[in-house]
Scaffold this motif. Structure first.
Motif, PDB file in Angstrom:
ATOM      1  N   THR A  62      39.745  41.734  39.854  1.00  9.30           N
ATOM      2  CA  THR A  62      38.867  42.993  40.054  1.00  9.30           C
ATOM      3  C   THR A  62      37.350  43.062  39.833  1.00  9.30           C
ATOM      4  N   ILE A  63      36.370  43.777  40.062  1.00  7.16           N
ATOM      5  CA  ILE A  63      35.124  44.077  40.093  1.00  7.16           C
ATOM      6  C   ILE A  63      35.245  45.856  39.989  1.00  7.16           C
ATOM      7  N   ASP A  64      34.742  45.763  38.353  1.00 12.50           N
ATOM      8  CA  ASP A  64      34.230  46.956  38.520  1.00 12.50           C
ATOM      9  C   ASP A  64      35.299  48.362  38.111  1.00 12.50           C
ATOM     10  N   ARG A  65      35.354  49.234  39.284  1.00 12.06           N
ATOM     11  CA  ARG A  65      36.125  49.837  39.686  1.00 12.06           C
ATOM     12  C   ARG A  65      37.202  49.746  40.596  1.00 12.06           C
ATOM     13  N   TRP A  66      37.022  48.812  40.923  1.00  9.01           N
ATOM     14  CA  TRP A  66      38.200  48.798  41.923  1.00  9.01           C
ATOM     15  C   TRP A  66      38.621  47.430  41.634  1.00  9.01           C
ATOM     16  N   VAL A  67      39.709  46.816  42.569  1.00  8.06           N
ATOM     17  CA  VAL A  67      41.068  46.214  42.975  1.00  8.06           C
ATOM     18  C   VAL A  67      41.116  45.132  43.912  1.00  8.06           C
ATOM     19  N   LYS A  68      41.145  43.859  44.065  1.00 11.07           N
ATOM     20  CA  LYS A  68      41.728  43.636  45.376  1.00 11.07           C
ATOM     21  C   LYS A  68      43.518  42.681  45.364  1.00 11.07           C
ATOM     22  N   VAL A  69      44.090  43.849  46.295  1.00 11.84           N
ATOM     23  CA  VAL A  69      45.525  43.586  45.817  1.00 11.84           C
ATOM     24  C   VAL A  69      46.654  42.881  47.438  1.00 11.84           C
ATOM     25  N   ARG A  70      47.229  42.689  46.929  1.00 13.85           N
ATOM     26  CA  ARG A  70      48.004  41.923  47.773  1.00 13.85           C
ATOM     27  C   ARG A  70      49.342  43.512  48.138  1.00 13.85           C
ATOM     28  N   GLU A  71      48.977  43.989  49.253  1.00 18.53           N
ATOM     29  CA  GLU A  71      50.457  44.506  49.240  1.00 18.53           C
ATOM     30  C   GLU A  71      51.502  44.143  49.549  1.00 18.53           C
ATOM     31  N   PRO A  72      52.841  44.600  49.817  1.00 12.29           N
ATOM     32  CA  PRO A  72      54.003  43.751  50.340  1.00 12.29           C
ATOM     33  C   PRO A  72      54.432  43.228  51.576  1.00 12.29           C
ATOM     34  N   ARG A 135      65.353  55.862  41.513  1.00 12.81           N
ATOM     35  CA  ARG A 135      64.508  57.257  41.075  1.00 12.81           C
ATOM     36  C   ARG A 135      65.745  58.674  40.774  1.00 12.81           C
ATOM     37  N   ASP A 136      67.466  58.185  41.398  1.00  8.87           N
ATOM     38  CA  ASP A 136      67.572  59.187  41.285  1.00  8.87           C
ATOM     39  C   ASP A 136      68.194  58.544  39.410  1.00  8.87           C
ATOM     40  N   GLY A 137      68.482  57.410  39.131  1.00  8.99           N
ATOM     41  CA  GLY A 137      68.866  57.242  37.828  1.00  8.99           C
ATOM     42  C   GLY A 137      69.750  56.388  37.280  1.00  8.99           C
ATOM     43  N   THR A 138      70.438  56.217  38.710  1.00  5.80           N
ATOM     44  CA  THR A 138      71.207  55.137  38.608  1.00  5.80           C
ATOM     45  C   THR A 138      71.038  53.675  38.836  1.00  5.80           C
ATOM     46  N   GLY A 139      71.813  52.861  37.463  1.00  3.02           N
ATOM     47  CA  GLY A 139      70.879  51.269  37.897  1.00  3.02           C
ATOM     48  C   GLY A 139      71.639  50.077  38.138  1.00  3.02           C
ATOM     49  N   GLY A 140      71.498  48.960  37.985  1.00  6.35           N
ATOM     50  CA  GLY A 140      72.224  48.298  38.376  1.00  6.35           C
ATOM     51  C   GLY A 140      70.991  46.299  38.529  1.00  6.35           C
ATOM     52  N   PHE A 141      71.699  45.727  38.939  1.00  5.36           N
ATOM     53  CA  PHE A 141      71.345  44.411  39.258  1.00  5.36           C
ATOM     54  C   PHE A 141      71.012  43.992  40.649  1.00  5.36           C
ATOM     55  N   ILE A 142      70.091  43.528  41.113  1.00  3.63           N
ATOM     56  CA  ILE A 142      69.820  43.242  42.101  1.00  3.63           C
ATOM     57  C   ILE A 142      69.290  40.748  42.331  1.00  3.63           C
ATOM     58  N   ARG A 143      69.545  40.844  42.953  1.00  3.53           N
ATOM     59  CA  ARG A 143      69.646  39.358  43.242  1.00  3.53           C
ATOM     60  C   ARG A 143      67.541  39.488  43.253  1.00  3.53           C
ATOM     61  N   ILE A 144      66.720  38.415  42.938  1.00  2.00           N
ATOM     62  CA  ILE A 144      65.629  38.401  43.067  1.00  2.00           C
ATOM     63  C   ILE A 144      64.805  38.156  43.688  1.00  2.00           C
ATOM     64  N   ASN A 145      65.848  37.355  44.890  1.00  2.00           N
ATOM     65  CA  ASN A 145      65.708  36.772  46.739  1.00  2.00           C
ATOM     66  C   ASN A 145      65.393  37.960  47.746  1.00  2.00           C
ATOM     67  N   GLN A 146      66.036  39.425  46.764  1.00  2.00           N
ATOM     68  CA  GLN A 146      65.966  40.508  47.940  1.00  2.00           C
ATOM     69  C   GLN A 146      64.467  41.708  47.558  1.00  2.00           C
ATOM     70  N   VAL A 147      63.474  41.197  46.695  1.00  2.00           N
ATOM     71  CA  VAL A 147      63.080  42.109  46.255  1.00  2.00           C
ATOM     72  C   VAL A 147      61.339  40.843  46.087  1.00  2.00           C
ATOM     73  N   TRP A 148      60.530  42.628  46.234  1.00  2.00           N
ATOM     74  CA  TRP A 148      58.976  41.936  46.673  1.00  2.00           C
ATOM     75  C   TRP A 148      58.986  42.028  44.791  1.00  2.00           C
ATOM     76  N   GLY A 149      57.773  42.053  44.002  1.00  2.00           N
ATOM     77  CA  GLY A 149      57.211  42.714  43.401  1.00  2.00           C
ATOM     78  C   GLY A 149      57.278  41.567  42.188  1.00  2.00           C
ATOM     79  N   LEU A 150      57.708  41.013  42.120  1.00  2.00           N
ATOM     80  CA  LEU A 150      58.096  40.416  40.817  1.00  2.00           C
ATOM     81  C   LEU A 150      57.638  38.904  40.486  1.00  2.00           C
TER      82      LEU A 150
END
Length: 150
Positions: A62-72, A135-150
């Motif tokens: 983070t530098i002032d008003r800007w953030v360096k990010v890694r996107e998916p 986003r439709d409200g349905t929930g559940g559990f997913i394996r962590i090796n099938q997602v990015w963002g953790l």
């Protein structure tokens, strides 16, 4: 004397180990709104592309008003800090992911999600699974090796 050397080495090594652990810690966030990603921390930088609302990103610097990010996709780019949200999301990386009613491969299916679907994080990962909500409200559990963002 030997004992002192080991203790001193342990004391000097501890801060280095803690710093390395902190460097490995990731700070994932999502976007509060669609955001333009730039090649530099300035509106005078080259705008590269727009990333959608709720997409998970990893903050790097983070530098002032800007953030360096890694996107998916893995690119390191810049965006305005005001565009970040506290809401946590993950993005499906598997071609098709089964979201189960319980964190168990034999549990009944709650729903399926295709690659690049963004899911809201409902809880911390545990035992290779993470609780998510569509986003439709349905929930559940997913394996962590099938997602990015953790």
């Amino acid at each position: 004397m030997k004992m002192r050397r080991l203790t001193a080495a342990a004391l000097f090594g501890l801060p280095l180990a803690l710093a390395a652990a902190a460097a490995d810690a990731s700070d994932f966030r999502s976007l509060a709104e669609p955001a333009i990603l730039y090649d530099a921390p300035s509106k005078q930088g080259k705008p590269l592309f727009i990333i959608q609302r709720y997409t998970p990103i990893e903050t790097v610097v983070t530098i002032d008003r800007w953030v360096k990010v890694r996107e998916p996709a893995g690119s390191l780019l810049w965006l305005e800090r005001r565009q970040l949200s506290e809401k946590r999301t993950v993005i499906v990386t598997a071609a098709r992911a089964d979201i189960r009613q319980r964190p168990d491969a034999a549990a009944p299916l709650a729903f399926e999600a295709a690659k690049d679907v963004v899911l809201e994080l409902s809880d911390k990962p545990a035992d290779g699974w993470v609780k998510v909500k569509h986003r439709d409200g349905t929930g559940g559990f997913i394996r962590i090796n099938q997602v990015w963002g953790l």
